[in-house]
Structures are given as C-alpha cells and as structure tokens.
Design an enzyme around this catalytic site. Structure first.
Site, PDB file in Angstrom:
ATOM      1  N   PHE A  78       0.846  -1.204   0.000  1.00 15.74           N
ATOM      2  CA  PHE A  78       0.000   0.000   0.000  1.00 15.74           C
ATOM      3  C   PHE A  78       0.875   1.245   0.000  1.00 15.74           C
ATOM      4  CE2 PHE A  78       0.691   1.420   4.369  1.00 15.74           C
ATOM      5  CZ  PHE A  78       1.238   0.282   4.941  1.00 15.74           C
ATOM      6  N   PHE A  80       2.193   3.907   2.047  1.00 17.83           N
ATOM      7  CA  PHE A  80       3.496   3.523   1.534  1.00 17.83           C
ATOM      8  C   PHE A  80       4.123   2.498   2.483  1.00 17.83           C
ATOM      9  CE2 PHE A  80       2.563   7.850   0.206  1.00 17.83           C
ATOM     10  CZ  PHE A  80       2.685   7.725  -1.173  1.00 17.83           C
TER      11      PHE A  80
HETATM   12 CU1  CUA Z   1       4.990   1.724  -3.758  1.00 18.30          CU
HETATM   13 CU2  CUA Z   1       6.591   2.855  -4.967  1.00 18.30          CU
END
Ligand code: CUA
Length: 160
Positions: A78, A80
C-alpha cells in the site's frame, strides 16, 4: 551482379543464424534460471475489488501461515508500506506469496533474490520462493507510487 547477390545472401544467412543463436541462448538461460533459482515468474491468480482489499478476505488480515511444511503469505502493498510489517520464514522451506494493492500500482522486490512482482490494485499476484540463505532480506517498491515511494521499504527474516 551475381557476385553481389551472393555476398548479400551470405550476410543474410549470417544474421539469420545470429538471430536463431541468440534465441537459443535466451531459452537456455531462462531454463537454467528456473532450474537453479526456482520459477519466480509471478502469475496473476485472480481479481478482487481493490476498495475491499483492506476490509474483506485474506488481504484484510495480512499474515504468514504455515501450511504443512510450507508457508503462505498474504501481503498488502500500500502507499506507503507493506503488511504484515514483519515476516519470518525458515530457510529451505517453500514460501508462496500472494500480493495485492488497495490503492495504486506498486512492486514487491526482494533484494538478493530474483523476485520482482508488479502489484496492480485488486489483482492477486502469486510467486513462490525457497530461501536458502538465512538472514535479513530487504523488500523494496520500484514502481513510482507517490510522495512516499522512496520510503516504501520493508524486510523479511529467514531463520536457519
Ligand atoms: Cu509503492 Cu513505490
């Protein structure tokens, strides 16, 4: 005239031979990689609604499961990061990763292996690997996914 045609033909034949030789070399290399490193070509095993990745099904509960003598891991990539945040496996045992994304496109690359999976929202990618070397492996995203892309890293641990 006849002499020139002969020369062209010879060049052509040489290039055709070269082309076929390269194809043969590539096929042998791929075969060699599959035999020595395992088949790490990711496959898509289906689709789910990307908006429900976080709330329904296996990916709502990202985890590592031991199934018999093997592992199965359900992973969310995802913005981050990756879930679960920590994964542990025993060296020499097969791990099957299922990976998907609830938002944008990411990737799941495990450093020092030849695993590099493109993760498309809602698409379930599957790849298997047997870690031979114990240690810590970095997981990195190499698909630009937004402002936090560079920090989208994780790790997994392979125990002896
Ligand atoms: Cu997730 Cu670049």
């Amino acid at each position: 005239m006849e002499h020139n045609e002969h020369i062209i033909e010879r060049y052509e034949r040489a290039w055709i031979f070269f082309g076929l030789a390269m194809i043969t070399v590539f096929i042998i290399l791929i075969g060699y990689m599959v035999l020595t490193m395992g088949n790490t070509i990711p496959v898509s095993t289906g689709r789910i609604d990307a908006t429900k990745v976080r709330t329904e099904g296996d990916f709502a509960n990202p985890r590592v499961e031991q199934v018999g003598n093997e592992y199965v891991a359900y992973i969310q990539a995802f913005a981050f990061g990756y879930l679960p945040t920590e994964m542990k496996f025993k060296a020499g045992k097969k791990v099957t990763f299922y990976i998907t994304s609830p938002d944008v496109q990411h990737s799941f690359q495990i450093a020092n292996t030849n695993i590099n999976v493109q993760v498309i929202p809602g698409e379930i990618a599957k790849v298997s690997y047997t870690f031979k070397q114990p240690g810590e492996y970095r997981i990195i995203c190499n698909e630009y996914c937004g402002i936090g892309h560079a920090n989208m890293i994780s790790k997994l641990i392979v125990e002896p």
